[in-house]
Design a protein around this motif. Structure first.
Motif: not given
Length: 504
Positions: A370-385, A444-450
């Motif tokens: 689910e995380l691999d297929g995320l679209d940061a612009a349209s992310f919703s909690i539903r994407d990982i429920v 990892q987050a320090k590089t912006g890769d959350f």
């Protein structure tokens, strides 16, 4: 019953002893005070960005604010139970509640992050004095069928206290009532704590402690020092580049725990009362179970923290949205716990502890994709429920049964000591989980890769679950029936009954 006009008050005839008039009010006070304590274990999880803006808290500071509470709580739990035995549970409950309320106020007015960390450690120590007294006080004032009814109420309510922590924290922070922001998370304890203190002081009956009970302060000091030497480098190591002192500190902590075990045996051999019943450490299933408790709860609490950090820092959720984002995990855990406690544990025995982590691993795998297929612009909690909820079901299956299977390895006269130790290891394991998973995510987050940080946390959790799964084969095949619902009414000999903290 009366004989020749004289009323027989034999304590063996429960029906002839009039129950304490205000006993149900005592139950209410115990629930309120202890839920307040449990809430504070998770309520600040959603306060990270606000603490950074207000106090300049970095990643290490946030880990200490969250994990320091659990560390102090776990390191002092067994000692708190012993102090209740010696000085009276009512007295220690009132002292713990007053100290907890005062430290909540100090936390709310903390001028900088160092002060907040210190006050959170104080708050955890106060909780360690408060929590072990609750079940003992209930046993002193209830008996028979009423006691069973009390524990049927007490256990689920305590579990709910941990579940709603992030949700309530998010509501308070986002509401920004009176402009207090994150400080309201601690200030909410004041009216509740003061009211509970007044009611408890008036209505909880006085009962003296047993001054013949010895308190092993040397053993307590060894536990506190060893825990601190372990958690300190785990919190600071990644930030400082893992210098030599971090490895030396962790090695010293292992030596400290070994010295504690040796000191406990010598204390018992000398005819004094140790904190830990020495026979427990000679039971392989119990000793292995301690490792299982630490691994499982470290992974569970650490992953929960990473989920919250990912939502707030990686996807810019508000505190309220991040709190609600924890609901799928909470609901899944509640469902898994209900299924395990009501059906599976009794029917399939130890296998429930093996199915649970497999379900968690399946949830982690779903979440990974689910995380691999995320679209940061349209992310919703539903994407990982789906992934989060499935993982929650697996964790709930384990939580509902784990203590019972470990306690099945100990003798009846060791239940009180064993329960207190398990609860302490659970809290310390949670603190370690916060340190380890926080470091993994922030590296990892320090590089912006959350997303990469979340992925790494899932890998760590998967490794912990595999080891935990292997450990379950060394546990008894059947658990103690009275432990399947999280609390053993007989496990309060030292005031430290089993309490499974559903901090999700």
């Amino acid at each position: 019953m009366e004989v020749s006009g004289v009323r027989d008050l034999s304590p063996t005839l429960d029906e002839t002893i009039e129950p304490y008039r205000w006993r149900w009010l005592i139950l209410a006070v115990m629930i309120v005070a202890e839920v307040m304590d449990l809430l504070d274990a998770s309520i600040v999880n959603v306060a990270g960005p606000d603490l950074e803006k207000s106090l300049g808290a970095g990643s290490v500071g946030l880990q200490w604010v969250i994990g320091g509470y659990a560390l102090a709580l776990g390191a002092g739990l067994v000692l708190g139970g012993r102090l209740g035995d010696r000085y009276g549970r009512r007295r220690m409950f009132l002292i713990g509640l007053a100290a907890f309320t005062a430290s909540s106020l100090l936390s709310a007015v903390a001028p900088d992050i160092a002060s907040l960390i210190a006050f959170r450690l104080l708050q955890g120590a106060a909780g360690a004095m408060l929590l072990p007294q609750g079940l003992g006080l209930l046993r002193e004032n209830f008996s028979g069928p009423e006691l069973t009814k009390v524990f049927a109420i007490f256990g689920p309510v305590l579990g709910l206290g941990g579940i709603i922590g992030p949700v309530l924290g998010g509501f308070l922070i986002e509401g920004d009532f009176l402009g207090l922001g994150w400080r309201s998370v601690f200030l909410v304890n004041l009216p509740i704590g003061i009211a509970a203190l007044v009611v408890a002081a008036k209505f909880v009956p006085k009962k003296p402690g047993d001054r013949t009970v010895q308190v092993d302060m040397t053993g307590a000091a060894l536990v506190v020092a060893s825990c601190a030497l372990l958690v300190l480098p785990l919190n600071q190591g990644q930030e400082n580049g893992w210098p030599l002192w971090t490895w030396l500190s962790m090695a010293a902590s292992m030596i400290g725990f070994a010295l504690f075990a040796l000191q406990q045996r010598r204390t018992a051999a000398a005819g004094r009362e140790p904190l830990l019943t020495p026979g427990l450490l000679r039971k392989p299933a119990f000793t292995v179970g301690l490792g299982g408790i630490a691994l499982f709860f470290g992974g569970l609490i650490g992953t929960q923290l990473v989920l919250t950090l990912f939502l707030q820092i990686g996807r810019h959720f508000t505190a309220g949205e991040a709190g609600l984002g924890n609901l799928p995990l909470a609901v899944g855990t509640a469902i898994g716990g209900a299924v395990s406690g009501a059906f599976l544990a009794d029917r399939i025995g130890r296998k429930v502890l093996q199915i649970g982590p497999l379900v968690q691993l399946a949830g982690a795998a779903v979440l990974w994709f689910e995380l691999d297929g995320l679209d940061a612009a349209s992310f919703s909690i539903r994407d990982i429920v789906p992934g989060v909820a499935v993982a929650g079901v697996g964790s709930g299956m384990v939580i509902a049964a784990l203590f019972g299977f470990i306690l099945a390895a100990v003798d009846d006269n060791e239940i009180g000591s064993a329960s207190g130790v398990l609860s302490a290891v659970q809290a310390v394991g949670s603190s370690i989980g916060v340190a380890v998973f926080g470091s993994v995510f922030f590296a990892q987050a320090k590089t912006g890769d959350f997303t990469g940080g979340f992925h790494r946390a899932l890998i760590v959790q998967a490794c912990l679950l595999v080891v935990f799964l292997a450990i379950t084969f060394l546990l008894p095949k059947k658990g103690r029936p009275e432990e399947q619902h999280g609390i053993n009414p007989e496990a309060t000999a030292d005031g430290s009954g089993t309490k499974q903290h559903l901090t999700v």
